[in-house]
Scaffold this motif. Structure first.
Motif, PDB file in Angstrom:
ATOM      1  N   GLN A  68      -6.911 -16.831  -9.391  1.00 34.25           N
ATOM      2  CA  GLN A  68      -7.526 -16.143 -10.529  1.00 34.25           C
ATOM      3  C   GLN A  68      -7.601 -14.621 -10.350  1.00 34.25           C
ATOM      4  N   ILE A  69      -7.449 -14.143  -9.130  1.00 33.65           N
ATOM      5  CA  ILE A  69      -7.640 -12.710  -8.861  1.00 33.65           C
ATOM      6  C   ILE A  69      -6.754 -11.850  -9.749  1.00 33.65           C
ATOM      7  N   ALA A  70      -5.501 -12.243  -9.907  1.00 33.66           N
ATOM      8  CA  ALA A  70      -4.545 -11.448 -10.685  1.00 33.66           C
ATOM      9  C   ALA A  70      -4.962 -11.294 -12.149  1.00 33.66           C
ATOM     10  N   SER A  71      -5.851 -12.145 -12.639  1.00 40.62           N
ATOM     11  CA  SER A  71      -6.352 -12.007 -14.013  1.00 40.62           C
ATOM     12  C   SER A  71      -7.340 -10.851 -14.141  1.00 40.62           C
ATOM     13  N   TYR A  72      -7.879 -10.378 -13.014  1.00 41.65           N
ATOM     14  CA  TYR A  72      -8.942  -9.366 -13.056  1.00 41.65           C
ATOM     15  C   TYR A  72      -8.615  -8.102 -12.269  1.00 41.65           C
ATOM     16  N   VAL A  73      -7.428  -8.069 -11.642  1.00 39.02           N
ATOM     17  CA  VAL A  73      -7.004  -6.922 -10.845  1.00 39.02           C
ATOM     18  C   VAL A  73      -5.544  -6.621 -11.186  1.00 39.02           C
ATOM     19  N   GLN A  74      -5.241  -5.331 -11.378  1.00 42.28           N
ATOM     20  CA  GLN A  74      -3.881  -4.921 -11.762  1.00 42.28           C
ATOM     21  C   GLN A  74      -2.836  -5.364 -10.739  1.00 42.28           C
ATOM     22  N   THR A  75      -3.078  -5.028  -9.462  1.00 39.48           N
ATOM     23  CA  THR A  75      -2.129  -5.356  -8.394  1.00 39.48           C
ATOM     24  C   THR A  75      -2.879  -6.026  -7.252  1.00 39.48           C
ATOM     25  N   VAL A  76      -2.439  -7.227  -6.889  1.00 45.10           N
ATOM     26  CA  VAL A  76      -3.057  -7.939  -5.760  1.00 45.10           C
ATOM     27  C   VAL A  76      -2.069  -7.913  -4.592  1.00 45.10           C
ATOM     28  N   PRO A  77      -2.354  -7.112  -3.560  1.00 46.68           N
ATOM     29  CA  PRO A  77      -1.462  -7.065  -2.404  1.00 46.68           C
ATOM     30  C   PRO A  77      -1.389  -8.440  -1.733  1.00 46.68           C
TER      31      PRO A  77
END
Length: 193
Positions: A68-77
């Protein structure tokens, strides 16, 4: 540690409160927290008011799954997923360029702290709510964080819309999560160990 059964009615009441823009007092994988719908600006405002918290201080949100992180952060390293997978204790990661959250939940620099929660009540609540939930310690700003439900002030208990029954008799170690900041390139640093 033996975990108590998650009562469906308790879960449903917390869920309804979140859906209606209310505040809940609930146990997490670290300490007791005050929570609300992290996409609802008015609900987030209520948390700042209840805690007497400076609006420049950032908040964190809980999710139940790292997908779900990518739904709330532009770029997920990519390294973020490894850090989450191998973390031995609760880990909050501060990401740059937050999105799809209430504006007042995002720090002035555009970042947001996110923790993938591992806690029976929180996991079920987040799965059913399908949105991130704010999690901030259940204390008035400047006071000590509560180690157990019994340490929470009456002012906070009466200031929320629903108090979760689950976990009220459990004692925790009262420790907050480890906090790391990670930039889009994957470079990271510890903010709190």
């Amino acid at each position: 540690m033996q975990r108590a059964f998650v009562d469906r009615e308790d879960l449903n009441k917390a869920l309804e409160t979140l859906k209606n823009g209310g505040l809940i007092l609930y146990p997490t994988d670290t300490i007791w927290g005050i929570g609300c719908d992290a996409t609802n600006q008015a609900a987030v405002e209520k948390i700042f008011a209840l805690k007497g918290r400076d609006k420049s201080k950032s908040l964190i949100v809980l999710l139940h799954n790292d997908n779900q992180i990518a739904s709330y952060v532009q770029t997920v390293p990519e390294v973020a997923y490894e850090l989450i997978e191998y973390a031995e204790k609760p880990l909050t990661i501060v990401y740059s360029n937050a999105k799809n959250l209430a504006e007042n939940a995002i720090a002035e620099d555009g970042s947001i702290g996110i923790r993938i929660v591992r806690h029976p009540f929180c996991e079920q609540l987040l799965q059913r709510f399908r949105k991130p939930i704010i999690s901030t310690s259940a204390n008035i700003s400047g006071d000590a964080s509560p180690k157990s439900f019994d340490d929470i002030s009456a002012q906070l208990i009466h200031g929320v819309d629903y108090v979760v029954a689950y976990g009220q008799h459990e004692k925790s170690d009262g420790k907050s999560s480890t906090v790391m900041k990670i930039d889009p390139s994957g470079k990271f640093e510890f903010l709190r160990k």
